[in-house]
Write an enzyme that holds these catalytic residues in place. Structure first.
Site, PDB file in Angstrom:
ATOM      1  N   GLY A 188      -7.871   6.929  11.101  1.00 39.61           N
ATOM      2  CA  GLY A 188      -6.644   6.970  11.887  1.00 39.61           C
ATOM      3  C   GLY A 188      -6.366   5.750  12.736  1.00 39.61           C
ATOM      4  N   GLY A 196      -9.069   3.760   6.927  1.00 37.18           N
ATOM      5  CA  GLY A 196      -8.389   3.322   5.702  1.00 37.18           C
ATOM      6  C   GLY A 196      -7.501   2.145   6.051  1.00 37.18           C
ATOM      7  N   CYS A 235      18.053   3.409  -7.437  1.00 36.58           N
ATOM      8  CA  CYS A 235      19.374   4.035  -7.289  1.00 36.58           C
ATOM      9  C   CYS A 235      19.360   5.069  -6.170  1.00 36.58           C
ATOM     10  CB  CYS A 235      19.784   4.676  -8.600  1.00 36.58           C
ATOM     11  SG  CYS A 235      19.943   3.456  -9.878  1.00 36.58           S
ATOM     12  N   GLU A 289     -13.909   7.182   9.169  1.00 33.59           N
ATOM     13  CA  GLU A 289     -13.291   6.966   7.859  1.00 33.59           C
ATOM     14  C   GLU A 289     -12.031   6.112   7.966  1.00 33.59           C
ATOM     15  OE1 GLU A 289     -14.380  11.442   6.193  1.00 33.59           O
ATOM     16  OE2 GLU A 289     -12.439  11.047   7.118  1.00 33.59           O
ATOM     17  N   TYR A 294       8.648   7.638   6.210  1.00 32.30           N
ATOM     18  CA  TYR A 294       8.275   7.750   7.633  1.00 32.30           C
ATOM     19  C   TYR A 294       9.117   6.865   8.548  1.00 32.30           C
ATOM     20  CZ  TYR A 294       3.937   8.585   4.956  1.00 32.30           C
ATOM     21  OH  TYR A 294       3.000   8.972   4.035  1.00 32.30           O
ATOM     22  N   TYR A 315      -1.433   2.201   1.892  1.00 36.10           N
ATOM     23  CA  TYR A 315      -0.456   3.240   1.535  1.00 36.10           C
ATOM     24  C   TYR A 315       0.820   2.676   0.908  1.00 36.10           C
ATOM     25  CZ  TYR A 315      -3.700   5.851   4.427  1.00 36.10           C
ATOM     26  OH  TYR A 315      -4.846   6.395   4.942  1.00 36.10           O
TER      27      TYR A 315
HETATM   28  N1  LLP Z   1      -9.882  10.612   6.688  1.00 36.79           N
HETATM   29  C1  LLP Z   1      -9.068  11.622   6.328  1.00 36.79           C
HETATM   30  C2  LLP Z   1      -9.607  12.958   6.176  1.00 36.79           C
HETATM   31  C3  LLP Z   1      -7.705  11.362   6.117  1.00 36.79           C
HETATM   32  O1  LLP Z   1      -6.910  12.363   5.771  1.00 36.79           O
HETATM   33  C4  LLP Z   1      -7.209  10.054   6.270  1.00 36.79           C
HETATM   34  C5  LLP Z   1      -5.800   9.749   6.028  1.00 36.79           C
HETATM   35  C6  LLP Z   1      -8.105   9.032   6.621  1.00 36.79           C
HETATM   36  C7  LLP Z   1      -9.439   9.356   6.845  1.00 36.79           C
HETATM   37  C8  LLP Z   1      -7.681   7.608   6.793  1.00 36.79           C
HETATM   38  O2  LLP Z   1      -6.728   7.430   7.776  1.00 36.79           O
HETATM   39  P1  LLP Z   1      -6.326   5.927   8.214  1.00 36.79           P
HETATM   40  O3  LLP Z   1      -7.541   5.308   8.824  1.00 36.79           O
HETATM   41  O4  LLP Z   1      -5.892   5.203   7.005  1.00 36.79           O
HETATM   42  O5  LLP Z   1      -5.235   6.131   9.172  1.00 36.79           O
HETATM   43  N2  LLP Z   1       0.521   7.857   3.865  1.00 36.79           N
HETATM   44  C9  LLP Z   1       0.502   7.773   5.311  1.00 36.79           C
HETATM   45  C10 LLP Z   1      -0.872   7.941   5.853  1.00 36.79           C
HETATM   46  C11 LLP Z   1      -1.534   9.222   5.421  1.00 36.79           C
HETATM   47  C12 LLP Z   1      -2.932   9.331   5.906  1.00 36.79           C
HETATM   48  C13 LLP Z   1      -3.635  10.423   5.199  1.00 36.79           C
HETATM   49  N3  LLP Z   1      -4.983  10.613   5.593  1.00 36.79           N
HETATM   50  C14 LLP Z   1       1.111   6.437   5.730  1.00 36.79           C
HETATM   51  O6  LLP Z   1       1.534   5.687   4.867  1.00 36.79           O
HETATM   52  O7  LLP Z   1       1.228   6.165   6.915  1.00 36.79           O
END
Ligand code: LLP
Length: 443
Positions: free
Chosen positions: A247, A291, A369, A289, A333, A398
Site C-alpha cells: 500500500g 507493489g 471509442c 508486500e 480511479y 497497474y
Molecule cells: N498485498 C495485497 C494483499 C494487495 O491486495 C495489494 C494490492 C498489495 C499487497 C500491493 O499494494 P501496493 O503496494 O501496490 O499498493 N489497481 C489499483 C491498485 C489495486 C491494489 C490491489 N491490491 C490501482 O491501480 O491503483
C-alpha cells in the site's frame, strides 16, 4: 516525475544512453519503459530500511502491480519474495526460475486449481482469505496428504485515506475475516487446531493502496499486535509471523505530497518491535508486500501524437496512439498523471504566443471509442506537433498488468533500460496473438 536516470540533452529526454524518441521509434508505441536504476534504488531503500535485529524481515513484491520474468530475476537476486494471485501469476513466476518457496498466494476466491497448484509447487504461504476457503483447503490438503503452511487474512477495519476502490479494510470490504468476528474466528481456529495438514503460521492484513501517511501503517501494526495478543491468550497459540501487506504510495504529480518511504518503513519496524516487547509476543517474522512503490515511479509510457484537434468550443485535444487500453487508471480511479513532450523539453512559447494560445492546455486522450478514454486533462504543454513523442510518468504499476485489448488494440512492448543496455522483457503483441484463442472453424 522524471525517473532516476533521465536527463535532458538538446531539448530531448534521455533514459540511460537512449533518447525517448529513439526508443519509441524502435519498439513502437505505446511502449512501457522501466528505468532499471530506479527499481534498483527502490530495492535498496526497502532492503536497508525494512530490517530489524529482533525478527526476520521479508519483502514480498506484489506482482499484481507488474509482472515479467526479468523482474522476477531482479527480485530473486535481491532476496525478495513474490505475491501471486492466480495460476497465471504462479505459472509465470515458476517458469522464470524464481524459488517457489519465496512465493505466497492471495485472493478472496481462490479456485481449486489455484489452491492445488500452490500446494504442488510448495510455495511459502497460502494466505487464507475466509473460513469457507479454509474448509476447502483442509479437504485438498487431506486428499493430497500434504502439509500446507498458511497465514490467515484479518480485516483490521482501519480506514486508510485513499480512493474507495483501492481501500480494502473497511468493515464492509470483501477481503479477510473481521478482527471483530469472534464467532467466525473461533470456527477458523477449530479447523486449524484439529488439522493434521494445515499450519497457521501467522496473520495477514492489508489496508489499501496508494497510502502516504505513516500513521495508517502504524495504526495497522498496533491493531494487529493487540489482536494477536488477545488471540494468543484465548487459544494458547503462539504466532510466528505477521504480514502487514502493501500500500505504499508514490508521487504522480507535483501536487501530490512527498512520500518519505524510509520513514514509513522505519516507523513500521519500530512500532512492531515496541508492540512485540509490550505484549511479550514471539513474532519471528515480519512481512510487507509492496507493489506500486517498487516499480511505479520507475516506469513510464511513451506514445506518439497522432493528431491534434481543436473543437468548435475551443477545447484542444492531443490524440495519442494508446489510452485506456494500456492505462485504465484515469478512467477507473480518476488517477492523475504528469505528461511531457519528450522531444520538446525546453520549448517555451513567447509571451505573445502564450497569450494568443491562452496557454496550451491539452486534454491528452486515447484512441478508444469512449469519451472516458482519458490519460490527463488540462495539461500545459508547449505547442505539440503530429508525431511528437509523448511521455506519461509513473506508469510502472497497474498499467501493463491491467491492460486490455479493447477495440482490438494490441499491448505494447515492455523494455528495461540501464545505461547502454535495453532488455525487451515483454514483446509487443502481434495481431496473431490477438486472435489465437478464436476458433475460426465454427460454422
Ligand atoms: N498485498 C495485497 C494483499 C494487495 O491486495 C495489494 C494490492 C498489495 C499487497 C500491493 O499494494 P501496493 O503496494 O501496490 O499498493 N489497481 C489499483 C491498485 C489495486 C491494489 C490491489 N491490491 C490501482 O491501480 O491503483
Amino acid at each position: 516525475m522524471r525517473t532516476k536516470s533521465m536527463r535532458v540533452i538538446d531539448n530531448n529526454l534521455y533514459v540511460g544512453n537512449y533518447s525517448l524518441v529513439e526508443l519509441a521509434d524502435k519498439y513502437k508505441t505505446p511502449l512501457y519503459v522501466y528505468d532499471e536504476v530506479g527499481i534498483e534504488e527502490k530495492i535498496k531503500i526497502f532492503s536497508e530500511n525494512f530490517k530489524s535485529n529482533k525478527f526476520t524481515c521479508e519483502i514480498i513484491y506484489a506482482s499484481k502491480a507488474f509482472l515479467a520474468p526479468y523482474l522476477c530475476k531482479m527480485l530473486d537476486a535481491a532476496g525478495f519474495g513474490i505475491d501471486a494471485v492466480s495460476c497465471g501469476d504462479m505459472h509465470l513466476i515458476n517458469k522464470s526460475g524464481f524459488p517457489m518457496n519465496r512465493v505466497i498466494l492471495h485472493g478472496n476466491n481462490k479456485s481449486i486449481e489455484e489452491l492445488e497448484m500452490a500446494i504442488d509447487l510448495e510455495i511459502e504461504y497460502i494466505v487464507v482469505d475466509s473460513f469457507a476457503e479454509l474448509v476447502k483447503l483442509e479437504e485438498l490438503a487431506k486428499a493430497k496428504k500434504k502439509k500446507v503452511n498458511t497465514l490467515f487474512r484479518i480485516n483490521p477495519g482501519i480506514h486508510a485515506d485513499t480512493h474507495a476502490y483501492i481501500e480494502t479494510s473497511l468493515l464492509s470490504s470483501k477481503f479477510g475475516e473481521s478482527i471483530h468476528d469472534d464467532e467466525i474466528l473461533n470456527k477458523v481456529m477449530n479447523i486449524y487446531l484439529n488439522s493434521k495438514y494445515l499450519h497457521l503460521d501467522g496473520f495477514h492484513s492489508h489496508i489499501g493502496s496508494q497510502i502516504n501517511n505513516p500513521k495508517s501503517f502504524v495504526a495497522e501494526a498496533k491493531t494487529m499486535l493487540n489482536f494477536i495478543k488477545r488471540f494468543e491468550t484465548k487459544y494458547n497459540y503462539k504466532m510466528n509471523t505477521l504480514n502487514l501487506g502493501g500500500g505504499f504510495g508514490i508521487k504522480y504529480t507535483d501536487s501530490d505530497k512527498e512520500i518519505d518511504l524510509e520513514l514509513i518503513l522505519n516507523e513500521i519496524v519500530k512500532s512492531v518491535e515496541e508492540g512485540i516487547a509490550r505484549h511479550g509476543l514471539s513474532i519471528n517474522k515480519l512481512m510487507i508486500e509492496p507493489g506500486r512503490a517498487l516499480v511505479g515511479d520507475s516506469g513510464f509510457t511513451l506514445y506518439k501524437c497522432g493528431a491534434l484537434k481543436t473543437t468548435f468550443s475551443g477545447k484542444k485535444y492531443l490524440f495519442i496512439d494508446g489510452g485506456m487500453s494500456d492505462n485504465i487508471r484515469p478512467a477507473l480511479y480518476q488517477a492523475k498523471y504528469t505528461v511531457e513532450v519528450a522531444n520538446r523539453i525546453k520549448d517555451e512559447l513567447t509571451e505573445e504566443e502564450e497569450y494568443e494560445n491562452l496557454l496550451n492546455f491539452y486534454d491528452v486522450v486515447g484512441k478508444c471509442c469512449e469519451s472516458g478514454d482519458i490519460i490527463a486533462l488540462n495539461v500545459k504543454l508547449p505547442e505539440v506537433k503530429k508525431n511528437d513523442t509523448i511521455v506519461v510518468y509513473a506508469t510502472g504499476a497497474y498499467t501493463y498488468s491491467m491492460a486490455m485489448n479493447y477495440n482490438g488494440l494490441t499491448k505494447g512492448a515492455v523494455i528495461f533500460v540501464k545505461e547502454d543496455k535495453i532488455r525487451e522483457v515483454i514483446r509487443r503483441e502481434s495481431l496473431d496473438d490477438l486472435i489465437n484463442t478464436c476458433n475460426f472453424e465454427v460454422e
